[in-house]
Design a protein around this motif. Sequence first.
Motif, PDB file in Angstrom:
ATOM      1  N   SER A  16       0.835  -1.200   0.000  1.00 21.38           N
ATOM      2  CA  SER A  16       0.000   0.000   0.000  1.00 21.38           C
ATOM      3  C   SER A  16       0.869   1.248   0.000  1.00 21.38           C
ATOM      4  CB  SER A  16      -0.918  -0.005   1.227  1.00 21.38           C
ATOM      5  OG  SER A  16      -1.630   1.202   1.333  1.00 21.38           O
ATOM      6  N   ALA A  17       1.959   1.206   0.774  1.00 24.27           N
ATOM      7  CA  ALA A  17       2.884   2.336   0.803  1.00 24.27           C
ATOM      8  C   ALA A  17       3.575   2.519  -0.548  1.00 24.27           C
ATOM      9  CB  ALA A  17       3.922   2.137   1.902  1.00 24.27           C
ATOM     10  N   LEU A  18       3.866   1.421  -1.224  1.00 24.80           N
ATOM     11  CA  LEU A  18       4.496   1.515  -2.551  1.00 24.80           C
ATOM     12  C   LEU A  18       3.556   2.200  -3.535  1.00 24.80           C
ATOM     13  CD1 LEU A  18       6.919   0.822  -4.353  1.00 24.80           C
ATOM     14  CD2 LEU A  18       5.808  -1.371  -4.845  1.00 24.80           C
ATOM     15  N   ALA A  19       2.275   1.869  -3.468  1.00 26.92           N
ATOM     16  CA  ALA A  19       1.292   2.535  -4.332  1.00 26.92           C
ATOM     17  C   ALA A  19       1.233   4.031  -4.019  1.00 26.92           C
ATOM     18  CB  ALA A  19      -0.084   1.900  -4.139  1.00 26.92           C
ATOM     19  N   GLY A  20       1.288   4.377  -2.739  1.00 31.11           N
ATOM     20  CA  GLY A  20       1.311   5.785  -2.359  1.00 31.11           C
ATOM     21  C   GLY A  20       2.547   6.496  -2.863  1.00 31.11           C
ATOM     22  N   THR A  21       3.662   5.782  -2.861  1.00 31.32           N
ATOM     23  CA  THR A  21       4.910   6.345  -3.395  1.00 31.32           C
ATOM     24  C   THR A  21       4.777   6.670  -4.870  1.00 31.32           C
ATOM     25  OG1 THR A  21       6.223   5.097  -1.788  1.00 31.32           O
ATOM     26  CG2 THR A  21       7.373   5.921  -3.735  1.00 31.32           C
ATOM     27  N   PHE A  37       5.799   9.475  -9.244  1.00 33.22           N
ATOM     28  CA  PHE A  37       5.607   9.323 -10.684  1.00 33.22           C
ATOM     29  C   PHE A  37       4.443  10.143 -11.219  1.00 33.22           C
ATOM     30  CE2 PHE A  37       7.600   4.931 -10.009  1.00 33.22           C
ATOM     31  CZ  PHE A  37       8.874   5.410 -10.274  1.00 33.22           C
ATOM     32  N   LEU A  38       3.328  10.165 -10.477  1.00 34.03           N
ATOM     33  CA  LEU A  38       2.184  10.947 -10.953  1.00 34.03           C
ATOM     34  C   LEU A  38       2.488  12.439 -10.919  1.00 34.03           C
ATOM     35  CD1 LEU A  38      -0.721  11.112 -11.930  1.00 34.03           C
ATOM     36  CD2 LEU A  38      -1.450  11.194  -9.534  1.00 34.03           C
ATOM     37  N   VAL A  39       3.083  12.906  -9.818  1.00 31.22           N
ATOM     38  CA  VAL A  39       3.448  14.324  -9.722  1.00 31.22           C
ATOM     39  C   VAL A  39       4.448  14.689 -10.816  1.00 31.22           C
ATOM     40  CG1 VAL A  39       4.566  16.070  -8.284  1.00 31.22           C
ATOM     41  CG2 VAL A  39       2.965  14.450  -7.255  1.00 31.22           C
ATOM     42  N   GLU A  40       5.411  13.798 -11.072  1.00 33.67           N
ATOM     43  CA  GLU A  40       6.391  14.055 -12.128  1.00 33.67           C
ATOM     44  C   GLU A  40       5.708  14.130 -13.491  1.00 33.67           C
ATOM     45  OE1 GLU A  40      10.594  12.165 -13.704  1.00 33.67           O
ATOM     46  OE2 GLU A  40       8.978  10.812 -13.115  1.00 33.67           O
ATOM     47  N   ALA A  41       4.829  13.178 -13.782  1.00 32.95           N
ATOM     48  CA  ALA A  41       4.177  13.143 -15.090  1.00 32.95           C
ATOM     49  C   ALA A  41       3.358  14.399 -15.342  1.00 32.95           C
ATOM     50  CB  ALA A  41       3.287  11.901 -15.193  1.00 32.95           C
ATOM     51  N   LEU A  57      -5.032  -6.446  -4.092  1.00 31.59           N
ATOM     52  CA  LEU A  57      -3.688  -6.068  -4.519  1.00 31.59           C
ATOM     53  C   LEU A  57      -3.719  -4.636  -5.047  1.00 31.59           C
ATOM     54  CD1 LEU A  57      -2.790  -9.373  -6.371  1.00 31.59           C
ATOM     55  CD2 LEU A  57      -2.229  -8.764  -4.031  1.00 31.59           C
ATOM     56  N   SER A  58      -2.607  -4.177  -5.566  1.00 35.10           N
ATOM     57  CA  SER A  58      -2.530  -2.801  -6.067  1.00 35.10           C
ATOM     58  C   SER A  58      -1.920  -2.800  -7.460  1.00 35.10           C
ATOM     59  CB  SER A  58      -1.692  -1.929  -5.133  1.00 35.10           C
ATOM     60  OG  SER A  58      -1.401  -0.690  -5.746  1.00 35.10           O
ATOM     61  N   SER A  59      -2.688  -2.358  -8.439  1.00 35.93           N
ATOM     62  CA  SER A  59      -2.172  -2.269  -9.802  1.00 35.93           C
ATOM     63  C   SER A  59      -1.104  -1.186  -9.901  1.00 35.93           C
ATOM     64  CB  SER A  59      -3.311  -1.983 -10.780  1.00 35.93           C
ATOM     65  OG  SER A  59      -4.048  -0.845 -10.365  1.00 35.93           O
ATOM     66  N   MET A  60      -1.223  -0.129  -9.085  1.00 37.91           N
ATOM     67  CA  MET A  60      -0.196   0.918  -9.090  1.00 37.91           C
ATOM     68  C   MET A  60       1.134   0.366  -8.600  1.00 37.91           C
ATOM     69  SD  MET A  60      -2.082   4.432  -7.872  1.00 37.91           S
ATOM     70  CE  MET A  60      -2.681   3.767  -6.330  1.00 37.91           C
ATOM     71  N   ALA A  61       1.077  -0.417  -7.524  1.00 39.10           N
ATOM     72  CA  ALA A  61       2.306  -0.992  -6.987  1.00 39.10           C
ATOM     73  C   ALA A  61       2.918  -1.978  -7.969  1.00 39.10           C
ATOM     74  CB  ALA A  61       2.027  -1.678  -5.650  1.00 39.10           C
ATOM     75  N   LEU A  62       2.083  -2.803  -8.603  1.00 39.47           N
ATOM     76  CA  LEU A  62       2.602  -3.797  -9.545  1.00 39.47           C
ATOM     77  C   LEU A  62       3.283  -3.134 -10.727  1.00 39.47           C
ATOM     78  CD1 LEU A  62       2.884  -6.738 -10.502  1.00 39.47           C
ATOM     79  CD2 LEU A  62       0.661  -6.481 -11.626  1.00 39.47           C
ATOM     80  N   THR A  63       2.628  -2.142 -11.337  1.00 35.54           N
ATOM     81  CA  THR A  63       3.224  -1.490 -12.505  1.00 35.54           C
ATOM     82  C   THR A  63       4.464  -0.686 -12.118  1.00 35.54           C
ATOM     83  OG1 THR A  63       1.597   0.314 -12.265  1.00 35.54           O
ATOM     84  CG2 THR A  63       1.102  -1.413 -13.863  1.00 35.54           C
ATOM     85  N   ALA A  64       4.497  -0.193 -10.874  1.00 29.47           N
ATOM     86  CA  ALA A  64       5.706   0.488 -10.397  1.00 29.47           C
ATOM     87  C   ALA A  64       6.845  -0.509 -10.216  1.00 29.47           C
ATOM     88  CB  ALA A  64       5.427   1.206  -9.082  1.00 29.47           C
ATOM     89  N   GLY A 108      -2.627   4.376 -29.879  1.00 26.60           N
ATOM     90  CA  GLY A 108      -1.188   4.403 -29.611  1.00 26.60           C
ATOM     91  C   GLY A 108      -0.831   5.191 -28.365  1.00 26.60           C
ATOM     92  N   ILE A 109      -1.646   5.063 -27.322  1.00 26.68           N
ATOM     93  CA  ILE A 109      -1.406   5.805 -26.081  1.00 26.68           C
ATOM     94  C   ILE A 109      -0.177   5.238 -25.366  1.00 26.68           C
ATOM     95  CG2 ILE A 109      -2.330   6.453 -23.822  1.00 26.68           C
ATOM     96  CD1 ILE A 109      -3.759   7.790 -26.155  1.00 26.68           C
ATOM     97  N   VAL A 110       0.781   6.082 -25.077  1.00 28.99           N
ATOM     98  CA  VAL A 110       1.972   5.666 -24.332  1.00 28.99           C
ATOM     99  C   VAL A 110       2.050   6.465 -23.034  1.00 28.99           C
ATOM    100  CG1 VAL A 110       3.248   5.032 -26.414  1.00 28.99           C
ATOM    101  CG2 VAL A 110       3.478   7.336 -25.481  1.00 28.99           C
ATOM    102  N   SER A 111       2.748   5.891 -22.073  1.00 26.19           N
ATOM    103  CA  SER A 111       2.966   6.584 -20.798  1.00 26.19           C
ATOM    104  C   SER A 111       4.289   6.124 -20.221  1.00 26.19           C
ATOM    105  CB  SER A 111       1.829   6.286 -19.813  1.00 26.19           C
ATOM    106  OG  SER A 111       2.109   6.864 -18.543  1.00 26.19           O
ATOM    107  N   ASN A 112       5.106   7.063 -19.832  1.00 21.76           N
ATOM    108  CA  ASN A 112       6.381   6.741 -19.190  1.00 21.76           C
ATOM    109  C   ASN A 112       6.344   7.075 -17.706  1.00 21.76           C
ATOM    110  OD1 ASN A 112       7.554   5.823 -21.589  1.00 21.76           O
ATOM    111  ND2 ASN A 112       8.107   7.894 -22.185  1.00 21.76           N
ATOM    112  N   ALA A 113       5.141   6.962 -17.134  1.00 20.22           N
ATOM    113  CA  ALA A 113       4.958   7.189 -15.695  1.00 20.22           C
ATOM    114  C   ALA A 113       4.516   5.877 -15.060  1.00 20.22           C
ATOM    115  CB  ALA A 113       3.931   8.280 -15.442  1.00 20.22           C
ATOM    116  N   PRO A 114       5.435   4.963 -14.761  1.00 21.42           N
ATOM    117  CA  PRO A 114       5.047   3.681 -14.158  1.00 21.42           C
ATOM    118  C   PRO A 114       4.386   3.896 -12.805  1.00 21.42           C
ATOM    119  CG  PRO A 114       7.414   4.028 -13.985  1.00 21.42           C
ATOM    120  CD  PRO A 114       6.895   5.106 -14.878  1.00 21.42           C
ATOM    121  N   GLY A 115       3.457   3.022 -12.484  1.00 21.81           N
ATOM    122  CA  GLY A 115       2.804   3.142 -11.191  1.00 21.81           C
ATOM    123  C   GLY A 115       1.571   4.011 -11.195  1.00 21.81           C
TER     124      GLY A 115
END
Length: 339
Positions: free
Chosen positions: A32-37, A42-46, A190-197, A275-282
């Motif tokens: 859960s903390a990893l998803a918050g990270t 990554f979201l703030v950066e993107a 589980l957390s999809s944000m944590a997994l993709t991160a 063709g949607i791309v994203s370089n913001a994992p998580g």
Amino acid sequence: METIIGLSLLIFALTLFSLFSFKAPMGKEAMSALAGTAIATFLVEAVHNFISGDLFGIEFLQEVGVSAGSLSGTIAAILVPIKMGVNPVFAVVAGAALLEVGIIPGFVAGYLVGIIAPKLEEKLPSGVSTIVGALVLAPFSRFVAVITIPIVDATLLNIGDMIVIASEQSPVVMGFFLGGIIKVICSSPLSSMALTAMLGLQGLAMGIASIASFAGAFANGVLFKRLKFGDNSNVVAVMLEPLTQADIITTNPLPIYFTNFLGGGIGGLIAVYFGIVSNAPGTASPIPGMLAPFAFNAPITVVTALILAVVGGLLGGYIGSTVFLLASKKKVVLKTSQN
């Protein structure tokens, strides 16, 4: 073959992820903390680096985004121990030692600090524990992170690279299955944000995950409304963050996961088509998944994809709910005839 390998590695990673979450001490709290990270970095950066900065030219906000993205390891090493109940001073000590360290080594270091810090604090006098703990935990955190980096590069990030390659080689198949699987994970404990991160997903694969998470939110909304899972507040809540409705989801897993897979799969196909791309994992969650693609694609393309994702999610929700409404009516008829 790339598709088979990519899907197999995704399932393998999901299995490891599940085992850690459910079997490791404080595993759920750590993930859960990893998803918050991922949100904090990554979201703030993107949004602020690439949208506020590159697109709108706001230099201050771009600096905010760059700073957030560069501190993923540090934030992970702080949030994970705090979520595990560690003294916040020890958590900050662990994170402060991780300059230029990525999110996964930071996560590992933070998790181990979360395990040993309470034991260290128990064995030392209260007046001494903070000073000694800080001096011991800082190098320990850095040491763990440094030795973890090559292991992560050879395993999790390699799996993520294979999924990215498979998405590019067989975009339609991977779009549907990756999108469906990610949305099911998004609605599970589980957390999809944590997994993709953890996997460091980027490019088309992360674009699929983002749009699928957004589309699946509307599939959830239709399903909850038509099957009367709670009231309107539950419908809104599950669309914004599925984990807020964990009690309903765990009670009705089959219709919810089936419908999520359909809605997410359709969303993944839409991401592939545009063709949607994203370089913001998580950022595989409804709201982050909606925002992050704007940083890496033409805004009109993202808006069009999101509109169609809404339609696709509603369609998936309608199909899924119809299947289970018909199934429930059939059960009622059979029970009545038996009586």
